[in-house]
Enzyme design. Structure first.
Site, PDB file in Angstrom:
ATOM      1  N   SER A 105       0.822  -1.212   0.000  1.00 11.48           N
ATOM      2  CA  SER A 105       0.000   0.000   0.000  1.00 11.48           C
ATOM      3  C   SER A 105       0.855   1.260   0.000  1.00 11.48           C
ATOM      4  O   SER A 105       2.050   1.228   0.313  1.00 11.48           O
ATOM      5  CB  SER A 105      -0.914   0.009   1.236  1.00 11.48           C
ATOM      6  OG  SER A 105      -1.621  -1.201   1.332  1.00 11.48           O
TER       7      SER A 105
HETATM    8  N1  SAM Z   1      -0.134  -4.033   4.202  1.00 12.83           N
HETATM    9  C1  SAM Z   1       0.451  -4.755   3.112  1.00 12.83           C
HETATM   10  C2  SAM Z   1       1.874  -4.326   2.844  1.00 12.83           C
HETATM   11  O1  SAM Z   1       2.415  -3.499   3.602  1.00 12.83           O
HETATM   12  O2  SAM Z   1       2.455  -4.853   1.879  1.00 12.83           O
HETATM   13  C3  SAM Z   1      -0.373  -4.598   1.853  1.00 12.83           C
HETATM   14  C4  SAM Z   1      -1.567  -5.451   1.845  1.00 12.83           C
HETATM   15  S1  SAM Z   1      -2.310  -5.653   0.258  1.00 12.83           S
HETATM   16  C5  SAM Z   1      -2.923  -4.067  -0.113  1.00 12.83           C
HETATM   17  C6  SAM Z   1      -3.752  -6.572   0.750  1.00 12.83           C
HETATM   18  C7  SAM Z   1      -3.463  -7.991   1.126  1.00 12.83           C
HETATM   19  O3  SAM Z   1      -4.650  -8.561   1.677  1.00 12.83           O
HETATM   20  C8  SAM Z   1      -3.085  -8.880  -0.049  1.00 12.83           C
HETATM   21  O4  SAM Z   1      -1.840  -9.483   0.205  1.00 12.83           O
HETATM   22  C9  SAM Z   1      -4.207  -9.914  -0.109  1.00 12.83           C
HETATM   23  O5  SAM Z   1      -3.774 -11.200  -0.527  1.00 12.83           O
HETATM   24  C10 SAM Z   1      -4.678  -9.919   1.328  1.00 12.83           C
HETATM   25  N2  SAM Z   1      -6.030 -10.436   1.560  1.00 12.83           N
HETATM   26  C11 SAM Z   1      -7.147 -10.304   0.814  1.00 12.83           C
HETATM   27  N3  SAM Z   1      -8.177 -10.922   1.398  1.00 12.83           N
HETATM   28  C12 SAM Z   1      -7.707 -11.457   2.567  1.00 12.83           C
HETATM   29  C13 SAM Z   1      -8.291 -12.209   3.634  1.00 12.83           C
HETATM   30  N4  SAM Z   1      -9.586 -12.557   3.651  1.00 12.83           N
HETATM   31  N5  SAM Z   1      -7.508 -12.586   4.649  1.00 12.83           N
HETATM   32  C14 SAM Z   1      -6.191 -12.255   4.674  1.00 12.83           C
HETATM   33  N6  SAM Z   1      -5.585 -11.552   3.704  1.00 12.83           N
HETATM   34  C15 SAM Z   1      -6.334 -11.142   2.671  1.00 12.83           C
END
Ligand code: SAM
Length: 220
Positions: free
Chosen positions: A67
Site C-alpha cells: 500500500s
Molecule cells: N499491508 C500490506 C503491505 O504493507 O504490503 C499490503 C496489503 S495488500 C494491499 C492486501 C493484502 O490482503 C493482499 O496481500 C491480499 O492477498 C490480502 N487479503 C485479501 N483478502 C484477505 C483475507 N480474507 N484474509 C487475509 N488476507 C487477505
C-alpha cells in the site's frame, strides 16, 4: 524506541519519504520514526526497488500490492499505538506494514490468505530481525480467535461491509480501521469499542485490493 534507521545507504531516501508524509499531514512522531527505520526496499520485488521510497503503492506479485506509505501512516496514526498493544493485521502482503506495527506495538498477529506472500513476508521480516510477530495463513475476515482480544485491528484490503467477526475480537477501548465500499473506491471506516458500545466514523477515501473471504468479497 526506534533509532534513525539501518545504515544501508537508503537512509536519505527514507528521510525524504518521512518529509513527504509530514508535508501531507502526518504528525505522529513514533509513526514517522518507524518509517525512517524500516527498509521498504527489502519488501518489494527487485523490478520496482528503485521506486521503493516513493509515496505510492507498488506491485508485489500474486496480483497484490504494497500500500501507499501515506495511507499506512494514516492508519497507524489513527489507531495511536503506544508500544503496549496486541494488534491484528489483516492482509500481510509484503510485510512492510507488519514491520511498522512491530516497532510500534507489543505483539503483532498478521494474517494473509495467499501462502506465498505470507512466506516471503516472514522470510524478509525474520532476516531483518523483527521478532514480535505471529504469522497466520487464512481468511482474515474471520479474525484470529487465539490472539483475541485486540487493542487494534488494521485491515489492509477493501470490504463490502465491516466484517463482524473482527468487531467481536476488539478489546474494550480497541479500534479498527477498515476500507469499506465497492471494488473501485472505499471509505476508511474507524470502529471503536467505547464504554457505550461500537462507534464508527470515517477518515477519508482509499483504493485497496479486495478483501476476499467469508465476510468480504466472494471469489477473486
Ligand atoms: N499491508 C500490506 C503491505 O504493507 O504490503 C499490503 C496489503 S495488500 C494491499 C492486501 C493484502 O490482503 C493482499 O496481500 C491480499 O492477498 C490480502 N487479503 C485479501 N483478502 C484477505 C483475507 N480474507 N484474509 C487475509 N488476507 C487477505
Amino acid at each position: 524506541m526506534v533509532g534513525s534507521g539501518p545504515g544501508d545507504g537508503f537512509g536519505g531516501y527514507r528521510a525524504r519519504l518521512v518529509e513527504t508524509l509530514r508535508q501531507k499531514g502526518v504528525r505522529d512522531l513514533a509513526v514517522l520514526h518507524a518509517v525512517a527505520h524500516v527498509p521498504r526496499h527489502l519488501f518489494v520485488p527487485p523490478s520496482v526497488r528503485h521506486n521503493a521510497y516513493e509515496d505510492s503503492a507498488l506491485p508485489i506479485g500474486s496480483g497484490q500490492t504494497i500500500s501507499q506509505p501515506f495511507i499506512q501512516a494514516k492508519y497507524l496514526e489513527t489507531v495511536g499505538l503506544t508500544g503496549k498493544e496486541r494488534v491484528l493485521e489483516v492482509g500481510t502482503g509484503s510485510g512492510y506494514q507488519t514491520a511498522l506495527i512491530s516497532l510500534l506495538a507489543d505483539t503483532v498477529y498478521t494474517i494473509e490468505r495467499v501462502p506465498a506472500l505470507s512466506e516471503s513476508a516472514r522470510r524478509v521480516l525474520e532476516s531483518a530481525g523483527y521478532r514480535n510477530i505471529n504469522y497466520i495463513v487464512g481468511d482474515g475476515t474471520l479474525g484470529w480467535k487465539p490472539g483475541a482480544p485486540y487493542d487494534a485491528i488494521l485491515v489492509s484490503a477493501a470490504s463490502p461491509e465491516i466484517p463482524q467477526p473482527l468487531v467481536s475480537q476488539l478489546a474494550p477501548g480497541g479500534r479498527m480501521i477498515v476500507p469499506v465500499g465497492d471494488r473501485d473506491v472505499q471509505a476508511l471506516v474507524v470502529v471503536r469499542l467505547g464504554p457505550n458500545g461500537i462507534e464508527t466514523s470515517t477518515i477519508g477515501d482509499a483504493r485497496f485490493v479486495p478483501l476476499i473471504g467469508a465476510h468480504g468479497w466472494h471469489g477473486a
